[in-house]
Scaffold this active site. Structure first.
Site, PDB file in Angstrom:
ATOM      1  N   CYS A  37      -0.435   4.145   2.141  1.00  0.00           N
ATOM      2  CA  CYS A  37      -0.256   3.937   3.579  1.00  0.00           C
ATOM      3  C   CYS A  37       1.208   4.103   3.997  1.00  0.00           C
ATOM      4  CB  CYS A  37      -0.670   2.513   3.974  1.00  0.00           C
ATOM      5  SG  CYS A  37      -2.083   1.877   3.095  1.00  0.00           S
ATOM      6  N   ASP A  38       2.125   3.562   3.212  1.00  0.00           N
ATOM      7  CA  ASP A  38       3.502   3.414   3.695  1.00  0.00           C
ATOM      8  C   ASP A  38       4.532   4.246   2.937  1.00  0.00           C
ATOM      9  OD1 ASP A  38       2.547   1.605   5.539  1.00  0.00           O
ATOM     10  OD2 ASP A  38       2.835  -0.113   4.214  1.00  0.00           O
ATOM     11  N   CYS A  64       0.834  -1.196   0.000  1.00  0.00           N
ATOM     12  CA  CYS A  64       0.000   0.000   0.000  1.00  0.00           C
ATOM     13  C   CYS A  64       0.879   1.261   0.000  1.00  0.00           C
ATOM     14  CB  CYS A  64      -0.912  -0.032   1.232  1.00  0.00           C
ATOM     15  SG  CYS A  64      -1.957   1.418   1.387  1.00  0.00           S
TER      16      CYS A  64
HETATM   17  C1  LIG Z   1      -0.375  -3.822   5.232  1.00  0.00           C
HETATM   18  C2  LIG Z   1      -1.515  -2.863   5.006  1.00  0.00           C
HETATM   19  C3  LIG Z   1      -1.379  -1.571   5.446  1.00  0.00           C
HETATM   20  C4  LIG Z   1      -2.438  -0.668   5.270  1.00  0.00           C
HETATM   21  N1  LIG Z   1      -2.299   0.605   5.746  1.00  0.00           N
HETATM   22  C5  LIG Z   1      -3.324   1.483   5.629  1.00  0.00           C
HETATM   23  C6  LIG Z   1      -3.220   2.790   6.159  1.00  0.00           C
HETATM   24  O1  LIG Z   1      -2.192   3.177   6.706  1.00  0.00           O
HETATM   25  N2  LIG Z   1      -4.283   3.629   5.999  1.00  0.00           N
HETATM   26  C7  LIG Z   1      -5.438   3.238   5.364  1.00  0.00           C
HETATM   27  O2  LIG Z   1      -6.376   4.028   5.302  1.00  0.00           O
HETATM   28  N3  LIG Z   1      -5.553   1.995   4.849  1.00  0.00           N
HETATM   29  C8  LIG Z   1      -4.526   1.108   4.964  1.00  0.00           C
HETATM   30  N4  LIG Z   1      -4.640  -0.146   4.434  1.00  0.00           N
HETATM   31  C9  LIG Z   1      -5.893  -0.522   3.753  1.00  0.00           C
HETATM   32  C10 LIG Z   1      -7.018  -0.739   4.795  1.00  0.00           C
HETATM   33  O3  LIG Z   1      -6.517  -1.484   5.881  1.00  0.00           O
HETATM   34  C11 LIG Z   1      -8.199  -1.461   4.168  1.00  0.00           C
HETATM   35  O4  LIG Z   1      -8.602  -0.803   2.999  1.00  0.00           O
HETATM   36  C12 LIG Z   1      -9.405  -1.509   5.132  1.00  0.00           C
HETATM   37  O5  LIG Z   1      -8.999  -1.869   6.429  1.00  0.00           O
HETATM   38  C13 LIG Z   1     -10.429  -2.507   4.594  1.00  0.00           C
HETATM   39  O6  LIG Z   1     -11.443  -2.700   5.535  1.00  0.00           O
HETATM   40  P1  LIG Z   1     -12.597  -3.779   5.276  1.00  0.00           P
HETATM   41  O7  LIG Z   1     -13.444  -3.769   6.483  1.00  0.00           O
HETATM   42  O8  LIG Z   1     -13.239  -3.546   3.974  1.00  0.00           O
HETATM   43  O9  LIG Z   1     -11.861  -5.183   5.125  1.00  0.00           O
HETATM   44  P2  LIG Z   1     -10.877  -5.997   6.073  1.00  0.00           P
HETATM   45  O10 LIG Z   1     -10.050  -5.118   6.900  1.00  0.00           O
HETATM   46  O11 LIG Z   1     -10.200  -6.963   5.165  1.00  0.00           O
HETATM   47  O12 LIG Z   1     -11.850  -6.768   7.074  1.00  0.00           O
HETATM   48  C14 LIG Z   1     -12.618  -7.851   6.687  1.00  0.00           C
HETATM   49  C15 LIG Z   1     -12.894  -8.737   7.885  1.00  0.00           C
HETATM   50  O13 LIG Z   1     -13.785  -9.765   7.478  1.00  0.00           O
HETATM   51  C16 LIG Z   1     -13.320 -11.031   7.940  1.00  0.00           C
HETATM   52  N5  LIG Z   1     -13.798 -12.044   7.003  1.00  0.00           N
HETATM   53  C17 LIG Z   1     -13.295 -12.401   5.800  1.00  0.00           C
HETATM   54  N6  LIG Z   1     -14.045 -13.362   5.239  1.00  0.00           N
HETATM   55  C18 LIG Z   1     -15.046 -13.612   6.106  1.00  0.00           C
HETATM   56  C19 LIG Z   1     -16.150 -14.522   6.103  1.00  0.00           C
HETATM   57  N7  LIG Z   1     -16.393 -15.355   5.099  1.00  0.00           N
HETATM   58  N8  LIG Z   1     -16.964 -14.519   7.179  1.00  0.00           N
HETATM   59  C20 LIG Z   1     -16.766 -13.680   8.223  1.00  0.00           C
HETATM   60  N9  LIG Z   1     -15.733 -12.817   8.281  1.00  0.00           N
HETATM   61  C21 LIG Z   1     -14.895 -12.776   7.233  1.00  0.00           C
HETATM   62  C22 LIG Z   1     -11.818 -10.886   7.987  1.00  0.00           C
HETATM   63  O14 LIG Z   1     -11.245 -11.806   8.911  1.00  0.00           O
HETATM   64  C23 LIG Z   1     -11.662  -9.442   8.448  1.00  0.00           C
HETATM   65  O15 LIG Z   1     -11.666  -9.362   9.847  1.00  0.00           O
HETATM   66  C24 LIG Z   1      -3.624  -1.086   4.609  1.00  0.00           C
HETATM   67  C25 LIG Z   1      -3.742  -2.403   4.155  1.00  0.00           C
HETATM   68  C26 LIG Z   1      -2.715  -3.296   4.360  1.00  0.00           C
HETATM   69  C27 LIG Z   1      -2.849  -4.720   3.901  1.00  0.00           C
END
Ligand SMILES: Cc1cc2nc3c(=O)[nH]c(=O)nc-3n(C[C@H](O)[C@H](O)[C@H](O)COP(=O)(O)OP(=O)(O)OC[C@H]3O[C@@H](n4cnc5c(N)ncnc54)[C@H](O)[C@@H]3O)c2cc1C
Length: 308
Positions: A140-141, A137
């Site tokens: 982010c980094d 990302c």
């Molecule tokens: C290394 C890294 C660094 C990042 N740094 C930043 C940053 O500094 N700033 C920023 O804004 N964004 C950052 N991002 C991006 C950001 O983290 C994501 O865009 C955001 O957190 C996505 O949120 P989400 O809820 O859509 O998905 P996710 O965070 O992926 O959450 C999904 C959840 O659903 C669960 N899940 C999956 N499948 C199922 C299922 N079948 N049943 C039940 N539960 C399930 C997972 O276990 C997880 O807990 C970063 C991403 C990464 C990988």
């Protein structure tokens, strides 16, 4: 065991999108249940430092996740973690979700927010140096690599656009791509090629990562000749695709060719009463702030659906 209660909203996934939906739904006095595979917080928990979430100067990802979780719980949201979903029945007026352990939960609306994960290269050292020089990302980094030298791996739009974005921070960006051409829009290719801080290593693949505590060196193979070389580097960004966690939703809601959930501007999916939010949907920018916004919209749409 069958649970009697029919929730107003069941949220699948407890990352930034799911927790935001949970905060809004429970605060609107809708009975709300979050079902989350793994630890609550999703990708936020994997993020060492979050410095770009508005209103929070700089924090550890797990602390932000914890605050969101507590906020949802304070409003009465129920959260169940570390579980595995076996099957969904989302077509009828009452939706059913069955867990691997036999528990079944029912609701009038469902918000799908299972997130996703960056596609890894799958080569030795990648896991070890994740967050210690290897990132997926740039937004982010990128800042951590100010005036440093970084590699960007990939040849699509994301790789080229993020490489250009990284030149705001890094003093040199080298794009490593396996083919002799890019699979990106011409304007993205032109922008990268016109940037004097970007260099290209074509027809090459990374073979390994090395370093003591943090990434310091990579080895590369030039594919046409098989020649192996090493390169000293401060950081490496991988943009070789993204995998939405939607494998178990195929045939249930409409997905696009990249397996992202298709939604309208109200986060409505192809099924009535089923909404989706966060990194799992069709979208260009995947950030905590965009996931939070999607979760908010999905929750408000679910509330509207329930009222109607
Ligand atoms: C290394 C890294 C660094 C990042 N740094 C930043 C940053 O500094 N700033 C920023 O804004 N964004 C950052 N991002 C991006 C950001 O983290 C994501 O865009 C955001 O957190 C996505 O949120 P989400 O809820 O859509 O998905 P996710 O965070 O992926 O959450 C999904 C959840 O659903 C669960 N899940 C999956 N499948 C199922 C299922 N079948 N049943 C039940 N539960 C399930 C997972 O276990 C997880 O807990 C970063 C991403 C990464 C990988």
């Amino acid at each position: 065991m069958t649970q009697e209660e029919i929730f107003d909203v069941i949220i699948i996934g407890g990352g930034a999108a799911g927790l935001s939906a949970g905060i809004y739904s429970s605060r609107a006095r809708l009975s709300t249940l979050i079902l989350n595979e793994g630890a609550i917080g999703g990708q936020m928990v994997l993020t060492e430092e979050v410095a770009n979430y508005p209103g929070v100067e700089s924090t550890k990802g797990y602390l932000l996740a914890n605050t969101m979780k507590n906020q949802a719980k304070q409003f009465g949201c129920k959260i169940k973690s570390n579980l595995q979903i076996k099957s969904y029945d989302l077509k009828g007026e009452i939706k059913h979700v069955v867990l691997e352990d036999g528990r079944e939960f029912s609701s009038r609306t469902v918000i799908l927010s299972p997130g996703g994960r960056p596609r890894p290269l799958g080569i030795p050292g990648e896991e070890e140096f994740k967050g210690k020089g290897i990132s997926y990302c740039a937004t982010c980094d990128g800042d951590f690599f100010t005036r440093k030298e970084v590699i960007v791996v990939g040849g699509g739009n994301s790789a080229l656009e993020e490489a250009v974005a990284l030149t705001q921070y890094a003093k040199k960006v080298t794009i490593v791509h396996q083919f002799d051409h890019f699979q990106a829009f011409q304007h993205a290719i032109d922008q990268a090629k016109e940037n004097p801080e970007i260099e290209f290593i074509m027809e090459s693949e990374l073979r390994s990562f090395k370093g003591k505590g943090a990434l310091q060196e990579v080895t590369l193979e030039h594919l046409p000749t098989g020649e192996i070389s090493s390169m000293k580097i401060d950081g490496l960004f991988i943009f070789v695709g993204y995998i939405p966690n939607t494998g178990d939703l195929e045939g249930i809601v409409k997905l696009n060719e990249r397996k992202e959930i298709v939604v309208d501007e109200g986060m409505k999916t192809s099924l009535p009463g089923v909404f989706a939010a966060g990194d799992c949907i069709v979208k260009r920018f995947r950030q905590i702030s965009t996931a939070v916004a999607d979760g908010t919209i999905a929750s408000l749409s679910a509330a509207e659906f329930l009222r109607s």
